[in-house]
Design a protein around this motif. Structure first.
Motif, mmCIF file in Angstrom:
data_model
loop_
_atom_site.group_PDB
_atom_site.id
_atom_site.type_symbol
_atom_site.label_atom_id
_atom_site.label_comp_id
_atom_site.label_asym_id
_atom_site.label_seq_id
_atom_site.Cartn_x
_atom_site.Cartn_y
_atom_site.Cartn_z
ATOM 1 N N ALA A 1 -20.124 5.947 -39.062
ATOM 2 C CA ALA A 1 -20.036 6.256 -40.269
ATOM 3 C C ALA A 1 -21.424 6.624 -41.067
ATOM 4 O O ALA A 1 -21.368 7.499 -41.738
ATOM 5 C CB ALA A 1 -19.766 4.806 -40.990
ATOM 6 N N VAL B 1 -13.418 10.839 -47.105
ATOM 7 C CA VAL B 1 -13.462 10.435 -45.657
ATOM 8 C C VAL B 1 -13.288 8.916 -45.490
ATOM 9 O O VAL B 1 -14.037 8.292 -46.126
ATOM 10 C CB VAL B 1 -14.326 11.043 -44.834
ATOM 11 C CG1 VAL B 1 -14.478 10.526 -43.621
ATOM 12 C CG2 VAL B 1 -14.311 12.559 -44.991
ATOM 13 N N GLU C 1 -18.931 12.356 -35.270
ATOM 14 C CA GLU C 1 -19.614 12.914 -36.200
ATOM 15 C C GLU C 1 -19.733 14.209 -36.406
ATOM 16 O O GLU C 1 -20.392 14.816 -37.173
ATOM 17 C CB GLU C 1 -21.173 11.982 -35.912
ATOM 18 C CG GLU C 1 -21.990 12.437 -34.446
ATOM 19 C CD GLU C 1 -21.450 11.240 -33.736
ATOM 20 O OE1 GLU C 1 -22.500 10.901 -32.770
ATOM 21 O OE2 GLU C 1 -20.307 10.555 -33.772
ATOM 22 N N ASP D 1 -16.997 12.089 -50.632
ATOM 23 C CA ASP D 1 -17.168 10.612 -50.561
ATOM 24 C C ASP D 1 -16.903 10.034 -49.287
ATOM 25 O O ASP D 1 -16.104 10.592 -48.664
ATOM 26 C CB ASP D 1 -16.486 9.902 -51.794
ATOM 27 C CG ASP D 1 -16.974 10.381 -53.082
ATOM 28 O OD1 ASP D 1 -17.670 10.884 -53.288
ATOM 29 O OD2 ASP D 1 -16.165 9.912 -54.140
ATOM 30 N N LEU D 2 -17.461 9.040 -48.860
ATOM 31 C CA LEU D 2 -17.033 8.182 -47.688
ATOM 32 C C LEU D 2 -16.701 6.684 -48.116
ATOM 33 O O LEU D 2 -17.558 5.970 -48.885
ATOM 34 C CB LEU D 2 -18.276 7.988 -46.693
ATOM 35 C CG LEU D 2 -18.150 7.053 -45.539
ATOM 36 C CD1 LEU D 2 -17.343 7.889 -44.509
ATOM 37 C CD2 LEU D 2 -19.302 6.820 -45.019
ATOM 38 N N VAL E 1 -21.935 10.248 -40.013
ATOM 39 C CA VAL E 1 -20.875 11.336 -40.795
ATOM 40 C C VAL E 1 -21.361 11.318 -42.201
ATOM 41 O O VAL E 1 -21.226 12.722 -42.630
ATOM 42 C CB VAL E 1 -19.366 10.686 -40.706
ATOM 43 C CG1 VAL E 1 -18.453 11.368 -41.760
ATOM 44 C CG2 VAL E 1 -18.800 10.536 -39.419
ATOM 45 N N ILE E 2 -21.681 10.492 -42.870
ATOM 46 C CA ILE E 2 -22.105 10.586 -44.270
ATOM 47 C C ILE E 2 -23.056 11.494 -44.471
ATOM 48 O O ILE E 2 -23.286 12.236 -45.712
ATOM 49 C CB ILE E 2 -22.380 9.119 -44.791
ATOM 50 C CG1 ILE E 2 -22.591 9.062 -46.298
ATOM 51 C CG2 ILE E 2 -23.980 8.466 -44.333
ATOM 52 C CD1 ILE E 2 -21.597 9.281 -47.189
ATOM 53 N N LEU F 1 -13.507 5.560 -42.988
ATOM 54 C CA LEU F 1 -13.946 5.036 -41.800
ATOM 55 C C LEU F 1 -14.267 3.698 -41.468
ATOM 56 O O LEU F 1 -14.300 2.842 -42.259
ATOM 57 C CB LEU F 1 -15.227 6.085 -41.263
ATOM 58 C CG LEU F 1 -15.226 7.401 -41.119
ATOM 59 C CD1 LEU F 1 -16.765 7.997 -40.719
ATOM 60 C CD2 LEU F 1 -14.333 7.912 -40.064
ATOM 61 N N ALA G 1 -16.195 3.113 -46.511
ATOM 62 C CA ALA G 1 -16.376 2.644 -45.251
ATOM 63 C C ALA G 1 -15.950 1.234 -45.219
ATOM 64 O O ALA G 1 -15.858 0.432 -46.024
ATOM 65 C CB ALA G 1 -17.936 2.171 -44.924
#
Length: 309
Positions: free
Chosen positions: A284, A265, A250, A294-295, A287-288, A267, A297
């Motif tokens: 996750a 990203v 993180e 953007d993430l 990290v967000i 994850l 997941a």
């Protein structure tokens, strides 16, 4: 190969600027995917209006739904929707995350696209907003949208856990890398892999003075580099795009994402539930809160959502 074929874009009921709408249209345009815009609404006062008969309450509720459908169509007039296959759904539901997940399951969507907003203070730590429920319980990919643009020839960062000996870790690593490569193909971007490893425990150095922390750190780093290179080889990801760094995921992942100016990203998320999830979250979720892009997941292969139709 297309990155997605069916997109469920979740809109914000109280915002004129719809980041998820913009991102979902972009994604549909480059992938040719079918797109659904959905909005979950609920007004408790309508359910508690005892002066009205059930039929009258239904009429009022249907009127609200129609108004919101018209509002979404008005929003779409500001976008180029030519050649995009889309529809609009407005659902009456008192738990938005359940409405989203039930719709995703019923429609067999590949991805949920939703704008995310920073949660501050104790509320972010103890309570689980819709974003966190989706990360833990959604049956498909979840794309949480922030402000960063998706430029062509950008960078996508995939977080890999190379020390897991179990098959589900290796399987999830493969899913993460394949998803990153599919998005990179759609976006004409390049994929970078990152693996974080822990440093030498401070307690060991304090209790065993002769313990060589630098040698220990070098050995651990080398092992992770070898493992990441072995993972990257079948995907033809070059060595200069493989990053092994000491620290917590993180912390390492957001720092590298900023350094690369990553647009996305990717994850894996383990779908933890219960009080421990509400209090601690998972990688996750941490990290967000710390990235400005953007993430995406992903759940482990075989994951079944606890939300039932």
């Amino acid at each position: 190969m297309s990155c997605v074929t069916k997109i469920l874009a979740v809109l914000d009921a109280d915002k004129q600027q719809q980041k998820a709408m913009n991102r979902a249209l972009h994604l549909a345009r480059i992938s040719g995917a079918q797109l659904t815009f959905m909005l979950s609404i609920y007004d408790f006062s309508y359910e508690m209006t005892t002066m009205l008969a059930a039929d009258e309450r239904n009429v009022m509720r249907d009127s609200l739904i129609s108004d919101r459908q018209a509002w979404i169509k008005d929003l779409l007039e500001d976008y180029n929707t030519r050649d995009i296959n889309y529809d609009v759904q407005v659902l009456w539901h008192n738990r938005p995350f359940e409405a989203i997940i039930e719709t995703a399951i019923e429609g067999n969507y590949d991805i949920i696209v939703k704008a995310t907003h920073q949660q501050d203070g104790l509320a972010a730590l103890l309570f689980t907003p819709t974003d966190w429920h989706l990360l833990r319980k959604a049956p498909c990919q979840v794309l949480l949208v922030k402000e960063h643009e998706w430029p062509e020839h950008g960078k996508i960062l995939a977080g890999i856990h190379t020390t897991g000996e179990h098959q589900h870790h290796r399987s999830l690593n493969t899913c993460i890398t394949e998803a990153a490569l599919k998005f990179a193909n759609c976006l004409h971007s390049e994929v970078h892999l990152v693996n974080a490893y822990p440093g030498a425990p401070i307690t060991i150095a304090a209790e065993i003075p002769e313990f060589d922390t630098s040698s220990y750190a070098e050995t651990i780093a080398d092992n992770h580099k070898i493992a990441l290179a072995e993972h990257a080889m079948p995907f033809h990801i070059p060595a200069e795009h493989q990053h092994v760094r000491e620290g917590l995921p993180e912390q390492v992942i957001p720092a590298l994402a900023e350094e690369l100016d990553a647009e996305l990203v990717v994850l894996g998320t383990i779908g933890r539930t219960g009080f421990s999830a509400a209090l601690l979250g998972n990688t996750a979720e941490h990290v967000i809160s710390n990235i400005n892009c953007d993430l995406l997941a992903l759940k482990p292969e075989g994951f079944v959502s606890p939300i039932k139709l």
